[in-house]
Design a protein around this motif. Structure first.
Motif, PDB file in Angstrom:
ATOM      1  N   ALA A 107      38.541   2.318 -31.116  1.00 25.27           N
ATOM      2  CA  ALA A 107      38.063   0.986 -30.786  1.00 25.27           C
ATOM      3  C   ALA A 107      38.971  -0.092 -31.375  1.00 25.27           C
ATOM      4  O   ALA A 107      39.624   0.101 -32.393  1.00 25.27           O
ATOM      5  N   GLY A 153      36.969   0.799 -26.205  1.00 21.53           N
ATOM      6  CA  GLY A 153      36.060   0.282 -27.217  1.00 21.53           C
ATOM      7  C   GLY A 153      36.370  -1.151 -27.606  1.00 21.53           C
ATOM      8  O   GLY A 153      36.692  -1.434 -28.755  1.00 21.53           O
ATOM      9  N   ASP A 188      32.734  -4.301 -24.600  1.00 25.27           N
ATOM     10  CA  ASP A 188      31.709  -3.309 -24.928  1.00 25.27           C
ATOM     11  C   ASP A 188      30.694  -3.862 -25.913  1.00 25.27           C
ATOM     12  O   ASP A 188      29.541  -3.422 -25.946  1.00 25.27           O
ATOM     13  N   TRP A 231      30.994  -0.310 -34.706  1.00 26.25           N
ATOM     14  CA  TRP A 231      32.275   0.413 -34.626  1.00 26.25           C
ATOM     15  C   TRP A 231      32.057   1.894 -34.346  1.00 26.25           C
ATOM     16  O   TRP A 231      32.736   2.468 -33.504  1.00 26.25           O
ATOM     17  N   LEU A 286      30.951   2.828 -30.794  1.00 26.89           N
ATOM     18  CA  LEU A 286      31.992   2.746 -29.768  1.00 26.89           C
ATOM     19  C   LEU A 286      33.177   3.658 -30.062  1.00 26.89           C
ATOM     20  O   LEU A 286      34.186   3.559 -29.382  1.00 26.89           O
TER      21      LEU A 286
END
Length: 351
Positions: free
Chosen positions: A86, A100, A133, A348, A351
């Motif tokens: 991500a 991400g 996202d 975090w 994703l």
């Protein structure tokens, strides 16, 4: 091994957005240990080509912000090269990551006050926010405003925290204040001089405050742009300082009789928490995210000359100070950077 890239813009003002970037990035690895110890976290500090600020990536900022959505996606693959997982963009100027995509939206000032000298978001910012996202906002006010304006469905509210150093801040000594041109007793406003900061109403309120508090000085601090603050220099009892150094700010705030935030728009209002933590009464406009942060621990007023004057006079009365200080410290303790980082870590890892 899961990877995370934290991408931030190099900033000269070490307040507000810089504090957010610094506190979250410095706590990111520790926050992620709750989800396993094998995370790889890297931080990219992006700066304009000719900027003297520290950075480990250089970009043509204007070209990047004005590029098409497709060109920005290509730029993102170059900018975040060498990493996977991500990407958390802490500034809308930066392009989205390939996988991400997480972005922080501090406020809507670039759209609601387009005439200000604020960093303009990318031309495709609205489209990128809808495609992200996850979008992180520091207040419910900002999240609701952004959702309504851009049609977002992916917003999470994560409040900012307060630097623990404000809790132990000793009031600055007179000699240190003299170097900044500040004289006790004083009320401080650290909001800066942009139109949305509503200093015109504060300036109009000040003569009424001085009529009741003749020895009181109003100290204004922040980045000055052009001649916006010139009219304030003609008002008796008003002192305009240059930008106060980060380390000096702890003592200056702690020495103030009150902090006033007259703003028409704040995405959060970090100076409110800082003053409360330092044991300083707060007077804030009953606008935008400020009531959400102040709660019942400060004095909320209408953002008018009359409202601001009455609030400052009330906050600087001897019998009001102890109760406001106790309530403020308790309120500030509810907002920590550790809890903010932990909430970021949940996004975090998802994703």
């Amino acid at each position: 091994m899961p990877e995370l890239t934290l991408a931030r813009m190099a900033l000269s003002n070490r307040r507000g957005e810089y504090a957010y970037q610094d506190q979250i990035t410095s706590r990111s690895s520790m926050a992620l240990t709750a989800y396993g110890s094998d995370w790889t976290v890297r931080t990219l500090v992006v700066r304009p080509l000719r900027s003297p600020l520290y950075g480990n990536r250089r970009v043509f900022t204007r070209a990047l912000t004005q590029a098409s959505p497709r060109a920005r996606r290509v730029a993102g693959r170059w900018l975040y090269r060498g990493g996977g997982g991500a990407v958390h963009r802490m500034s809308l100027e930066l392009p989205p990551g390939r996988h991400g995509d997480i972005v922080t939206l501090h406020d809507l000032a670039p759209w609601e006050f387009p005439g200000e000298h604020v960093p303009l978001p990318a031309a495709s910012a609205a489209e990128e926010l809808r495609a992200a996202d996850a979008v992180i906002c520091p207040s419910s006010f900002t999240a609701e405003r952004a959702s309504a304006r851009f049609g977002l469905r992916n917003v999470t509210v994560i409040p900012d925290g307060v630097n623990p150093m404000f809790y132990d801040a000793a009031p600055a000594q007179d000699a240190d204040l003299d170097e900044l041109g500040i004289r006790r007793p004083f009320v401080i406003c650290t909001s800066g001089f942009a139109p949305r900061k509503n200093l015109a109403a504060l300036a109009e309120a000040w003569p009424a405050v001085r009529a009741v508090r003749p020895d009181m000085t109003l100290v204004l601090s922040g980045a000055r742009t052009g001649d916006r603050a010139d009219f304030l220099t003609r008002i008796p009892g008003v002192t305009i300082t240059s930008r106060i150094d980060e380390m000096d700010m702890f003592g200056v705030v702690a020495a103030a009789g009150a902090l006033v935030v007259p703003s028409l728009l704040e995405g959060f209002g970090l100076p409110v928490l800082e003053a409360m933590a330092a044991g300083v009464p707060v007077v804030a406009a009953r606008t935008s995210a400020l009531p959400e942060v102040v709660g019942d621990a400060g004095i909320l007023v209408e953002p008018t000359a009359t409202g601001l004057a009455e609030g400052i006079i009330q906050a600087t009365a001897d019998d009001a100070t102890p109760g406001l200080i106790a309530a403020g410290k308790a309120r500030a303790a509810e907002f920590t950077w550790d809890s903010s980082a932990a909430a970021h870590a949940r996004i975090w890892t998802r994703l």
